[in-house]
Write a protein that holds these residues in place. Structure first.
Motif, PDB file in Angstrom:
ATOM      1  N   GLY A 181       0.828  -1.209   0.000  1.00 41.91           N
ATOM      2  CA  GLY A 181       0.000   0.000   0.000  1.00 41.91           C
ATOM      3  C   GLY A 181       0.858   1.252   0.000  1.00 41.91           C
ATOM      4  O   GLY A 181       0.611   2.200  -0.749  1.00 41.91           O
ATOM      5  N   LEU A 182       1.899   1.243   0.844  1.00 44.66           N
ATOM      6  CA  LEU A 182       2.772   2.419   0.922  1.00 44.66           C
ATOM      7  C   LEU A 182       3.547   2.603  -0.389  1.00 44.66           C
ATOM      8  O   LEU A 182       3.728   3.732  -0.852  1.00 44.66           O
ATOM      9  CB  LEU A 182       3.733   2.285   2.100  1.00 44.66           C
ATOM     10  N   ALA A 183       3.972   1.493  -0.999  1.00 42.51           N
ATOM     11  CA  ALA A 183       4.707   1.599  -2.267  1.00 42.51           C
ATOM     12  C   ALA A 183       3.812   2.212  -3.345  1.00 42.51           C
ATOM     13  O   ALA A 183       4.232   3.116  -4.090  1.00 42.51           O
ATOM     14  CB  ALA A 183       5.214   0.220  -2.695  1.00 42.51           C
ATOM     15  N   VAL A 184       2.581   1.747  -3.420  1.00 38.62           N
ATOM     16  CA  VAL A 184       1.651   2.264  -4.433  1.00 38.62           C
ATOM     17  C   VAL A 184       1.301   3.729  -4.129  1.00 38.62           C
ATOM     18  O   VAL A 184       1.269   4.582  -5.023  1.00 38.62           O
ATOM     19  CB  VAL A 184       0.372   1.390  -4.492  1.00 38.62           C
ATOM     20  N   ALA A 185       1.077   4.035  -2.843  1.00 42.22           N
ATOM     21  CA  ALA A 185       0.719   5.408  -2.459  1.00 42.22           C
ATOM     22  C   ALA A 185       1.845   6.375  -2.805  1.00 42.22           C
ATOM     23  O   ALA A 185       1.610   7.481  -3.298  1.00 42.22           O
ATOM     24  CB  ALA A 185       0.402   5.457  -0.966  1.00 42.22           C
ATOM     25  N   ARG A 186       3.083   5.962  -2.565  1.00 43.34           N
ATOM     26  CA  ARG A 186       4.236   6.852  -2.851  1.00 43.34           C
ATOM     27  C   ARG A 186       4.387   7.058  -4.349  1.00 43.34           C
ATOM     28  O   ARG A 186       4.715   8.159  -4.808  1.00 43.34           O
ATOM     29  CB  ARG A 186       5.524   6.274  -2.249  1.00 43.34           C
ATOM     30  N   PHE A 187       4.115   6.016  -5.133  1.00 42.04           N
ATOM     31  CA  PHE A 187       4.147   6.188  -6.585  1.00 42.04           C
ATOM     32  C   PHE A 187       3.099   7.221  -7.015  1.00 42.04           C
ATOM     33  O   PHE A 187       3.386   8.138  -7.803  1.00 42.04           O
ATOM     34  CB  PHE A 187       3.879   4.846  -7.282  1.00 42.04           C
ATOM     35  N   LEU A 188       1.879   7.087  -6.470  1.00 37.89           N
ATOM     36  CA  LEU A 188       0.795   7.995  -6.876  1.00 37.89           C
ATOM     37  C   LEU A 188       1.096   9.435  -6.461  1.00 37.89           C
ATOM     38  O   LEU A 188       0.760  10.381  -7.180  1.00 37.89           O
ATOM     39  CB  LEU A 188      -0.534   7.533  -6.267  1.00 37.89           C
ATOM     40  N   GLU A 189       1.736   9.581  -5.302  1.00 36.51           N
ATOM     41  CA  GLU A 189       2.060  10.920  -4.801  1.00 36.51           C
ATOM     42  C   GLU A 189       2.911  11.699  -5.802  1.00 36.51           C
ATOM     43  O   GLU A 189       2.804  12.918  -5.893  1.00 36.51           O
ATOM     44  CB  GLU A 189       2.848  10.785  -3.488  1.00 36.51           C
ATOM     45  N   GLY A 190       3.755  10.978  -6.539  1.00 34.17           N
ATOM     46  CA  GLY A 190       4.647  11.656  -7.473  1.00 34.17           C
ATOM     47  C   GLY A 190       4.095  11.734  -8.882  1.00 34.17           C
ATOM     48  O   GLY A 190       4.805  12.148  -9.801  1.00 34.17           O
ATOM     49  N   HIS A 191       2.844  11.310  -9.106  1.00 25.88           N
ATOM     50  CA  HIS A 191       2.305  11.261 -10.469  1.00 25.88           C
ATOM     51  C   HIS A 191       1.584  12.562 -10.824  1.00 25.88           C
ATOM     52  O   HIS A 191       0.755  13.041 -10.039  1.00 25.88           O
ATOM     53  CB  HIS A 191       1.360  10.069 -10.602  1.00 25.88           C
ATOM     54  N   PRO A 192       1.877  13.142 -12.010  1.00 23.09           N
ATOM     55  CA  PRO A 192       1.270  14.427 -12.363  1.00 23.09           C
ATOM     56  C   PRO A 192      -0.262  14.389 -12.526  1.00 23.09           C
ATOM     57  O   PRO A 192      -0.909  15.436 -12.400  1.00 23.09           O
ATOM     58  CB  PRO A 192       1.940  14.791 -13.704  1.00 23.09           C
ATOM     59  N   ALA A 193      -0.847  13.225 -12.795  1.00 21.14           N
ATOM     60  CA  ALA A 193      -2.307  13.156 -12.957  1.00 21.14           C
ATOM     61  C   ALA A 193      -3.022  13.065 -11.610  1.00 21.14           C
ATOM     62  O   ALA A 193      -4.255  13.034 -11.561  1.00 21.14           O
ATOM     63  CB  ALA A 193      -2.675  11.942 -13.824  1.00 21.14           C
ATOM     64  N   VAL A 194      -2.252  13.004 -10.526  1.00 17.65           N
ATOM     65  CA  VAL A 194      -2.839  12.822  -9.188  1.00 17.65           C
ATOM     66  C   VAL A 194      -2.703  14.116  -8.386  1.00 17.65           C
ATOM     67  O   VAL A 194      -1.609  14.653  -8.250  1.00 17.65           O
ATOM     68  CB  VAL A 194      -2.124  11.658  -8.448  1.00 17.65           C
TER      69      VAL A 194
ATOM     70  N   GLY B 165      -3.969  -1.783   3.582  1.00 18.04           N
ATOM     71  CA  GLY B 165      -3.745  -1.491   2.164  1.00 18.04           C
ATOM     72  C   GLY B 165      -4.875  -0.729   1.506  1.00 18.04           C
ATOM     73  O   GLY B 165      -4.941  -0.663   0.280  1.00 18.04           O
ATOM     74  N   LEU B 166      -5.772  -0.156   2.299  1.00 14.92           N
ATOM     75  CA  LEU B 166      -6.918   0.564   1.731  1.00 14.92           C
ATOM     76  C   LEU B 166      -6.689   2.066   1.849  1.00 14.92           C
ATOM     77  O   LEU B 166      -6.501   2.576   2.948  1.00 14.92           O
ATOM     78  CB  LEU B 166      -8.197   0.186   2.485  1.00 14.92           C
ATOM     79  N   PHE B 167      -6.689   2.748   0.711  1.00 13.81           N
ATOM     80  CA  PHE B 167      -6.533   4.205   0.727  1.00 13.81           C
ATOM     81  C   PHE B 167      -7.106   4.761  -0.565  1.00 13.81           C
ATOM     82  O   PHE B 167      -7.626   4.016  -1.403  1.00 13.81           O
ATOM     83  CB  PHE B 167      -5.058   4.593   0.926  1.00 13.81           C
ATOM     84  N   SER B 168      -7.025   6.069  -0.735  1.00 17.21           N
ATOM     85  CA  SER B 168      -7.618   6.661  -1.932  1.00 17.21           C
ATOM     86  C   SER B 168      -6.723   7.750  -2.488  1.00 17.21           C
ATOM     87  O   SER B 168      -5.770   8.187  -1.841  1.00 17.21           O
ATOM     88  CB  SER B 168      -9.008   7.226  -1.608  1.00 17.21           C
ATOM     89  N   PHE B 169      -7.021   8.161  -3.701  1.00 22.44           N
ATOM     90  CA  PHE B 169      -6.312   9.298  -4.289  1.00 22.44           C
ATOM     91  C   PHE B 169      -7.287  10.097  -5.133  1.00 22.44           C
ATOM     92  O   PHE B 169      -8.355   9.607  -5.523  1.00 22.44           O
ATOM     93  CB  PHE B 169      -5.103   8.839  -5.114  1.00 22.44           C
ATOM     94  N   GLU B 170      -6.885  11.338  -5.382  1.00 26.25           N
ATOM     95  CA  GLU B 170      -7.764  12.258  -6.108  1.00 26.25           C
ATOM     96  C   GLU B 170      -7.122  12.565  -7.446  1.00 26.25           C
ATOM     97  O   GLU B 170      -5.967  12.987  -7.513  1.00 26.25           O
ATOM     98  CB  GLU B 170      -7.894  13.533  -5.265  1.00 26.25           C
ATOM     99  N   LEU B 171      -7.886  12.331  -8.497  1.00 27.17           N
ATOM    100  CA  LEU B 171      -7.406  12.672  -9.842  1.00 27.17           C
ATOM    101  C   LEU B 171      -7.410  14.187  -9.991  1.00 27.17           C
ATOM    102  O   LEU B 171      -8.349  14.853  -9.548  1.00 27.17           O
ATOM    103  CB  LEU B 171      -8.368  12.114 -10.901  1.00 27.17           C
ATOM    104  N   ALA B 172      -6.369  14.709 -10.611  1.00 30.05           N
ATOM    105  CA  ALA B 172      -6.378  16.133 -10.932  1.00 30.05           C
ATOM    106  C   ALA B 172      -7.474  16.346 -11.981  1.00 30.05           C
ATOM    107  O   ALA B 172      -7.539  15.619 -12.974  1.00 30.05           O
ATOM    108  CB  ALA B 172      -5.017  16.551 -11.475  1.00 30.05           C
ATOM    109  N   GLY B 173      -8.342  17.316 -11.735  1.00 30.83           N
ATOM    110  CA  GLY B 173      -9.446  17.572 -12.668  1.00 30.83           C
ATOM    111  C   GLY B 173     -10.336  16.351 -12.824  1.00 30.83           C
ATOM    112  O   GLY B 173     -10.735  15.995 -13.930  1.00 30.83           O
TER     113      GLY B 173
END
Ligand SMILES: *Cc1c(COP(=O)(O)O)cnc(C)c1O
Length: 382
Positions: free
Chosen positions: A266-279, A300-308
């Motif tokens: 979960g942390l590995a995936v979250a850290r990847f998403l943190e650095g992604h420009p679409a997030v 391992g449950l979390f969420s992310f927000e898409l830009a726009g």
């Protein structure tokens, strides 16, 4: 996060009192129990929470599971239910009277709030507090507030609460506290040790762990649980079957190793998403300095927000995923994706302060690299 040695023993150790040397307990697949005399049956019926009379009340296989969950939570007693909602229903219907009031703190599981809304038909009212400082909770209290119900981390946005402060406020007013601890599991958080009166679990998630069982549990002081047993559990009939209990006992044997892997993935995936420009943002309580002291680890449950993130973009990203499968629920070995945005519920999301671009991931036990690859490909479509 390392697992407490006592928890390892509870999860993986043999069943106490099992004389045969079997590592798995027997499944006592019976609906009723007979007695040598009518007097003895009557004694059983007079204290059904302690005797095997009928499986809607007590069953030996279910009791093995209840013993393990109570021990994991360091609580006094546990009762298992046919679902997490069965457990929630029993708390509300077992403890509240007409005229009582409940305060829900943080984003909490949607159907729990729907049930609370139904209870308005019986004169039981509630408020939802989304500002997490204790003074906001204090302001929502009424003379007839009987229960404060909360999640930490909360549903969808995974914001954590200052649980000891909330407990202190409730205790000073003689109000019961109940906490849904499904997200963290007892391995990463033990609310009873923080003074929470009632700890609730959906066994359907990590404790079962294999997406093959639906169940719930409550951990509470014995006297309080006995009240819930007679006033709600035995009458509402949401009892866990012995085979389902056995499946959860089996799930517990791998819970420590699964939770460590869910946390790492979960942390590995979250850290990847943190650095992604679409997030725009990642909502994970283990990132940054947001983690509260009460939380010993992260699931391992979390969420992310898409830009726009409008509905169309959300749908395109979800449909482009292939390792993450599309479905409700979470806590199994397979990775899952869903969004609270259904395309027609903007107002409800706004009321719950959930951003429309939110996508929720249940990170499973696949290699983290393949999950990251999957997301990288899917995010390239928007
Ligand atoms: C799934 C879930 C529940 C309800 O459990 P069921 O077994 O589906 O009834 C309650 N709370 C949380 C946080 C959940 O994720």
């Amino acid at each position: 996060m390392p697992i407490h040695p006592r928890d390892l023993q509870i999860c993986t150790g043999p069943v106490e009192g099992a004389a045969t040397g079997a590592v798995a307990p027997p499944i006592t697949q019976t609906s009723l129990f007979t007695y040598p005399s009518f007097d003895e049956l009557l004694a059983g019926l007079a204290a059904e929470h302690r005797h095997h009379v009928y499986t809607r009340g007590q069953n030996p296989t279910v009791e093995v599971l209840e013993g393990k969950i109570a021990a994991l939570e360091r609580g006094e007693a546990c009762k298992c239910f046919a679902s997490g909602m069965g457990a929630i229903s029993a708390v509300l219907l077992g403890l509240l009277e007409t005229g009582d009031h409940v305060v829900f703190v943080n984003q909490v599981y949607g159907p729990a709030l729907e049930l609370a809304t139904e209870l308005r038909r019986f004169g039981i009212d509630h408020d939802v507090v989304l500002d997490l400082d204790v003074s906001a909770v204090e302001q929502a209290l009424r003379p007839r507030t009987r229960l404060i119900w909360f999640e930490s981390p909360g549903t969808m946005l995974f914001r954590t609460l200052d649980v000891p402060a909330l407990v202190e406020l409730a205790k000073a007013r003689g109000i019961l506290t109940a906490m849904d601890n499904t997200w963290a599991t007892p391995l990463f958080q033990k609310p009873a040790t923080l003074g929470v009166d009632i700890v609730m679990h959906a066994l359907s998630k990590y404790l079962g762990g294999h997406s093959d069982v639906v169940g719930g549990a409550l951990v509470a002081p014995a006297a309080l649980l006995e009240r819930i047993f007679y006033r709600a559990f035995l009458l509402l009939g949401a009892s866990l079957g012995p085979f389902e209990a056995w499946l959860v006992i089996r799930g517990l044997r791998t819970l420590p190793v699964r939770m460590q892997q869910h946390e790492e993935n979960g942390l590995a995936v979250a850290r990847f998403l943190e650095g992604h420009p679409a997030v725009r943002r990642v909502y994970h309580p283990g990132l940054g300095d947001t983690r509260h002291g009460d939380l010993g680890g992260c699931s391992g449950l979390f969420s992310f927000e898409l830009a726009g993130g409008d509905f169309d973009r959300i749908r395109r990203v979800i449909d482009a995923l292939s390792v993450f499968r599309i479905g409700v629920s979470w806590g199994g070995t397979e990775s899952l994706v869903i969004s609270p945005n259904r395309g027609d519920n903007a107002e409800a999301l706004d009321r719950q302060r959930i951003p429309p671009g939110l996508i929720r991931l249940s990170v499973g036990l696949e290699p983290a690299a393949s999950l990251i690859d999957d997301l990288d490909r899917a995010l390239a479509v928007v």
